[in-house]
Design a protein around this motif. Sequence first.
Motif, PDB file in Angstrom:
ATOM      1  N   ILE A  14      39.935  33.917  48.371  1.00  0.00           N
ATOM      2  CA  ILE A  14      41.053  33.039  47.684  1.00  0.00           C
ATOM      3  C   ILE A  14      41.045  33.993  46.192  1.00  0.00           C
ATOM      4  O   ILE A  14      40.104  33.877  45.795  1.00  0.00           O
ATOM      5  CB  ILE A  14      40.793  31.699  47.809  1.00  0.00           C
ATOM      6  CG1 ILE A  14      40.700  30.920  49.458  1.00  0.00           C
ATOM      7  CG2 ILE A  14      42.618  31.220  46.681  1.00  0.00           C
ATOM      8  CD1 ILE A  14      42.254  31.900  50.097  1.00  0.00           C
ATOM      9  N   GLY A  15      41.974  34.627  45.599  1.00  0.00           N
ATOM     10  CA  GLY A  15      42.056  35.545  44.354  1.00  0.00           C
ATOM     11  C   GLY A  15      42.299  37.161  44.880  1.00  0.00           C
ATOM     12  O   GLY A  15      41.264  37.317  45.656  1.00  0.00           O
ATOM     13  N   GLY A  16      42.695  37.334  44.168  1.00  0.00           N
ATOM     14  CA  GLY A  16      43.084  39.172  44.753  1.00  0.00           C
ATOM     15  C   GLY A  16      42.760  40.051  43.325  1.00  0.00           C
ATOM     16  O   GLY A  16      43.504  41.214  43.901  1.00  0.00           O
ATOM     17  N   SER A  17      42.586  39.234  42.491  1.00  0.00           N
ATOM     18  CA  SER A  17      41.948  40.403  41.566  1.00  0.00           C
ATOM     19  C   SER A  17      40.756  40.770  41.192  1.00  0.00           C
ATOM     20  O   SER A  17      39.943  41.168  42.390  1.00  0.00           O
ATOM     21  CB  SER A  17      41.981  39.511  39.488  1.00  0.00           C
ATOM     22  OG  SER A  17      42.259  39.723  39.279  1.00  0.00           O
ATOM     23  N   MET A  18      39.765  41.739  39.901  1.00  0.00           N
ATOM     24  CA  MET A  18      38.410  41.983  40.419  1.00  0.00           C
ATOM     25  C   MET A  18      37.618  41.017  41.541  1.00  0.00           C
ATOM     26  O   MET A  18      36.871  41.596  42.106  1.00  0.00           O
ATOM     27  CB  MET A  18      37.710  42.549  38.664  1.00  0.00           C
ATOM     28  CG  MET A  18      39.383  42.596  38.095  1.00  0.00           C
ATOM     29  SD  MET A  18      38.622  44.388  38.074  1.00  0.00           S
ATOM     30  CE  MET A  18      39.911  44.711  36.426  1.00  0.00           C
ATOM     31  N   SER A  19      37.722  39.933  40.950  1.00  0.00           N
ATOM     32  CA  SER A  19      36.545  39.294  42.083  1.00  0.00           C
ATOM     33  C   SER A  19      36.826  39.061  43.493  1.00  0.00           C
ATOM     34  O   SER A  19      35.577  39.711  44.077  1.00  0.00           O
ATOM     35  CB  SER A  19      36.027  37.732  41.830  1.00  0.00           C
ATOM     36  OG  SER A  19      35.682  37.871  40.225  1.00  0.00           O
ATOM     37  N   GLY A  20      37.372  38.924  43.640  1.00  0.00           N
ATOM     38  CA  GLY A  20      38.358  39.139  44.864  1.00  0.00           C
ATOM     39  C   GLY A  20      38.059  40.044  45.375  1.00  0.00           C
ATOM     40  O   GLY A  20      37.740  40.351  46.989  1.00  0.00           O
TER      41      GLY A  20
END
Length: 411
Positions: A14-20
């Motif tokens: 869940i979450g498509g930025s850097m971490s994801g």
Amino acid sequence: MLRQRRAQPRAIVIGGSMSGLLAGIMLERRGWAVDIFERVGSELAGRGAGIVAQAELIARMSALGLNTRDLGVAMTTRKILDRAGRVTVTLECPQVLTAWERVYRVLRDAFPAKHYHRGRGLASFEQSGKGVVAHLSDGGTVEADVLVGADGLRSTVRQQCLPDVVPLYAGYVAWRALLPESAIPPAIHRELFMVMAFCLPPGEQCLGYPVTGPENELREGQRRYNVVWYRPADEAEELPQLLTDTTGVTHSISIPPPLIRPEPIAGMRAAAERLLAPQFRDIVRLIAEPILQPIYDLECPRLAFGRVAIIGDAAFVARPHVAAGVSKAADDAAELAAVLEGDDVEAALRRFEAERLPDNIKIIERARHLGAYLQATQTAEERARSARHSIPEAVLAETAVLDFLYRGNAA
């Protein structure tokens, strides 16, 4: 419902930025079937500002086979300017300085597009000993072996796991901007552009450095200058005024740049004329639409919840002074992928938590120490820390440097 693939274990991120993206790429490289769900419907590229590409992050990306050769602008020197614009301290500190979207683009291109789902956030999840089911914002459901919360400061995953953990305002804000290299006058460009430059008014910090340009440009004249000015702001009175927009609505956490009232911007500009070195005064005059960023701490006591884990800024948000955000996200993702090798997901996530909590706590504490002198109010301990970390030599040597974490130096 999308059911678990039998041939391989399945992960929901869940979450498509850097971490994801880091988690998704690293899990996929270890044989997992991964789907990333990003609640924002449009492409994220173009968001954010300048970042330091730490050597540890570059090493992680290189190990994945990603091209880091042109990741950013190579810079070697730091310097401090006094109120009159004179250089008072210098330090050699080679680093790569880049922009958020440059690193994001490299990661985004490395993850299969068909498994990256925009405009589909998490509504809730439920789990059992056999798996976890994510209920999405569009009404769909997805079933998997593990769910990874990489959805940042406003994490929906964290809110369900740890509803009492909220961001804590640090006592100061940052005024930020990205300026086209071509807009900077030649004399100022010669003095500032290819260094990390600081100006330190009492209880404040202004710094600037070069980053990649739009469309990840590295050609001379096509890059940008990232400027950040940290200023104390009282939580009870001044912060609400800063976050009240042109229509009278007071925002929580942050405020969109076009909605910032002209009065706070005028106050910032007037303060620049009084407090900053003439080189930075010229830089501030060039800013058409500044960004206002209140600074927060976020610290979670746990990272693992059965078959659910939280990573990156969903779990810990450190003040920007350590420049560790993307590096710690990469370390979180690497450890998560490493432990998820066997069949016992819950035991693996407990090992992940045990490994990553200490380093995340260390980063949070270091960032608090470096930023204590910028706070509107301070405890006796914070005043003592300020005496150590606010001197010019310490600011140059400690800002955006991760020696304390990776090489065991004392924090």
